[in-house]
Design an enzyme around this catalytic site. Structure first.
Site, PDB file in Angstrom:
ATOM      1  N   LYS A 277       0.855  -1.191   0.000  1.00 45.89           N
ATOM      2  CA  LYS A 277       0.000   0.000   0.000  1.00 45.89           C
ATOM      3  C   LYS A 277       0.886   1.234   0.000  1.00 45.89           C
ATOM      4  O   LYS A 277       1.889   1.292   0.707  1.00 45.89           O
ATOM      5  CB  LYS A 277      -0.919   0.029   1.222  1.00 45.89           C
ATOM      6  CG  LYS A 277      -1.863   1.246   1.213  1.00 45.89           C
ATOM      7  CD  LYS A 277      -2.886   1.205   2.328  1.00 45.89           C
ATOM      8  CE  LYS A 277      -2.297   1.648   3.655  1.00 45.89           C
ATOM      9  NZ  LYS A 277      -3.339   1.804   4.690  1.00 45.89           N
TER      10      LYS A 277
ATOM     11  N   ARG B 137     -10.396  -0.899   7.415  1.00 40.22           N
ATOM     12  CA  ARG B 137      -9.543  -1.871   8.092  1.00 40.22           C
ATOM     13  C   ARG B 137      -9.050  -1.323   9.430  1.00 40.22           C
ATOM     14  O   ARG B 137      -8.860  -2.069  10.380  1.00 40.22           O
ATOM     15  CB  ARG B 137      -8.422  -2.357   7.200  1.00 40.22           C
ATOM     16  CG  ARG B 137      -7.343  -1.359   6.783  1.00 40.22           C
ATOM     17  CD  ARG B 137      -6.291  -1.141   7.839  1.00 40.22           C
ATOM     18  NE  ARG B 137      -4.995  -0.773   7.317  1.00 40.22           N
ATOM     19  CZ  ARG B 137      -4.188   0.058   7.926  1.00 40.22           C
ATOM     20  NH1 ARG B 137      -4.560   0.691   9.042  1.00 40.22           N
ATOM     21  NH2 ARG B 137      -2.987   0.299   7.423  1.00 40.22           N
TER      22      ARG B 137
ATOM     23  N   ALA C 124      -2.144   8.355  16.937  1.00 40.40           N
ATOM     24  CA  ALA C 124      -0.684   8.426  16.813  1.00 40.40           C
ATOM     25  C   ALA C 124      -0.200   7.410  15.789  1.00 40.40           C
ATOM     26  O   ALA C 124      -0.244   6.208  16.024  1.00 40.40           O
ATOM     27  CB  ALA C 124      -0.031   8.171  18.169  1.00 40.40           C
ATOM     28  N   ASP C 125       0.268   7.913  14.646  1.00 39.43           N
ATOM     29  CA  ASP C 125       0.724   7.028  13.572  1.00 39.43           C
ATOM     30  C   ASP C 125       2.021   7.522  12.945  1.00 39.43           C
ATOM     31  O   ASP C 125       2.374   7.144  11.840  1.00 39.43           O
ATOM     32  CB  ASP C 125      -0.355   6.877  12.497  1.00 39.43           C
ATOM     33  CG  ASP C 125      -0.734   8.203  11.861  1.00 39.43           C
ATOM     34  OD1 ASP C 125      -0.232   9.252  12.306  1.00 39.43           O
ATOM     35  OD2 ASP C 125      -1.524   8.199  10.905  1.00 39.43           O
TER      36      ASP C 125
ATOM     37  N   LYS D 215       3.908  11.903  17.635  1.00 41.48           N
ATOM     38  CA  LYS D 215       2.483  12.005  17.964  1.00 41.48           C
ATOM     39  C   LYS D 215       2.176  11.260  19.261  1.00 41.48           C
ATOM     40  O   LYS D 215       2.714  10.184  19.515  1.00 41.48           O
ATOM     41  CB  LYS D 215       1.619  11.442  16.834  1.00 41.48           C
ATOM     42  CG  LYS D 215       1.610  12.288  15.571  1.00 41.48           C
ATOM     43  CD  LYS D 215       0.627  11.732  14.554  1.00 41.48           C
ATOM     44  CE  LYS D 215       0.537  12.596  13.307  1.00 41.48           C
ATOM     45  NZ  LYS D 215      -0.449  12.068  12.333  1.00 41.48           N
TER      46      LYS D 215
ATOM     47  N   SER E 138      -2.773   1.404  18.031  1.00 44.12           N
ATOM     48  CA  SER E 138      -2.944   1.033  16.623  1.00 44.12           C
ATOM     49  C   SER E 138      -2.123   1.952  15.728  1.00 44.12           C
ATOM     50  O   SER E 138      -2.354   3.163  15.685  1.00 44.12           O
ATOM     51  CB  SER E 138      -4.418   1.115  16.235  1.00 44.12           C
ATOM     52  OG  SER E 138      -4.603   0.928  14.853  1.00 44.12           O
TER      53      SER E 138
END
Length: 326
Positions: free
Chosen positions: A69, A112, A224-225, A229, A296
């Site tokens: 992706k 998802r 937070a990704d 963050k 996540s």
């Protein structure tokens, strides 16, 4: 050879939340059993444009599927009439390496990620949970709530965001879907009086304080990704049983990345990866007093297993456009 092209309408026509959750759970399980190849996502940072581009490859060994992706995060896009997050997923043949399908990954990413929150709540929240608190009401908040409605009987949703008019829009859209009471408030503290708390903001300074969280609460920390963050106070993470989607990835770009880099939290403080809990390798919630947190970051394997499901559903339904690349 022909490649199947699936636009967003095509993906939406075959991807619903129950099927997304089934795919997510199977993907996490395979990840927990160490049956996937998935290097950490790589980033390109566009500081002058306040955005980034990420690549996320993966290979699921038992299912013999592979793909990648490519996804961006540009917070200022809404001012330009574009989504903050846009993505494309490419599925590849493991036999030849040739591309099998190219599909919109924007809706797929929303679904998802929401599905992951629903699966996490299934294993980590109290079984009697019925009040959901939501900090943030963007696109991701919508799919998070949709997934939670598949995992539990929701009686009340407490919501807050920077612009309370957005809270009203969120309630208008989601109330018919979830069919429960909604409470809008300008106070994050009030929202934290819940059984399951969902945070979906891009903040870089914690907005959820430890003293606001009651024993027995489960938290889906989604926002937070990327490095720097953090939505949840470090002292709260120290109180909680922390489950991540992937230890390496979470350590450099998840909710735990700032506490780890500052030395107040460590990888040793992480209880498990979600896949390990699903596979029965490590326990999930063990009593009603535990505070649990799901960190996540979004895994490539989630995209892969969901895209593979979409691909096969589309083939069966005769959806999409076949295009010749070579």
């Amino acid at each position: 050879m022909d490649i199947l092209w699936l636009n967003q309408s095509d993906v939406k026509s075959v991807l619903d939340m129950p099927s997304a959750m089934l795919a997510a759970e199977s993907g996490f399980r395979e990840h927990g059993l160490r049956k996937v190849q998935m290097p950490p996502k790589s980033y390109l940072y566009f500081e002058r444009h306040n955005g980034d581009l990420r690549t996320m490859p993966s290979f699921m060994e038992d299912q013999d599927i592979a793909g990648v992706k490519i996804v961006n995060v540009h917070p200022d896009n809404r001012e330009k009439g574009l989504p903050t997050v846009m993505a494309v997923v490419v599925l590849n043949s493991t036999e030849t390496g040739a591309p099998l399908a190219i599909m919109d990954g924007t809706y797929l990413t929303d679904m998802r990620t929401g599905a992951a929150g629903g699966v996490a709540a299934k294993y980590l929240a109290r079984s009697d949970s019925n009040i959901v608190g939501m900090v943030g009401t963007g696109d991701q908040a919508r799919t998070q709530l949709l997934a939670l409605s598949q995992s539990m009987d929701i009686e009340q949703v407490r919501i807050t965001c920077r612009n309370l008019s957005n809270c009203a829009s969120f309630e208008k859209e989601m109330a018919p879907v979830v069919n429960c009471d909604f409470v809008r408030t300008g106070s994050i503290k009030e929202v934290c009086k819940c059984d399951i708390l969902v945070t979906t903001t891009p903040v870089r300074s914690p907005i959820v304080k430890s003293e606001w969280i009651r024993e027995g609460t489960h938290i889906n920390a989604i926002g937070a990704d990327a490095t720097g963050k953090q939505e949840i106070g470090s002292s709260l993470l120290k109180r909680a049983k922390v489950v991540v989607d992937d230890i390496i990835q979470a350590s450099h770009s998840g909710e735990v990345n700032v506490p780890i880099s500052s030395g107040v939290f460590s990888q040793a403080d992480i209880h498990a990866e979600l896949g390990e809990v699903i596979a029965g390798i490590k326990p999930g919630r063990e009593n009603d007093e535990e505070i649990t947190v799901f960190d996540s970051t979004g895994l490539a394997v989630q995209d892969l297993v969901t895209a593979n499901m979409v691909y096969h559903k589309a083939l069966t339904a005769g959806i999409g456009k076949k295009m010749r690349l070579f």
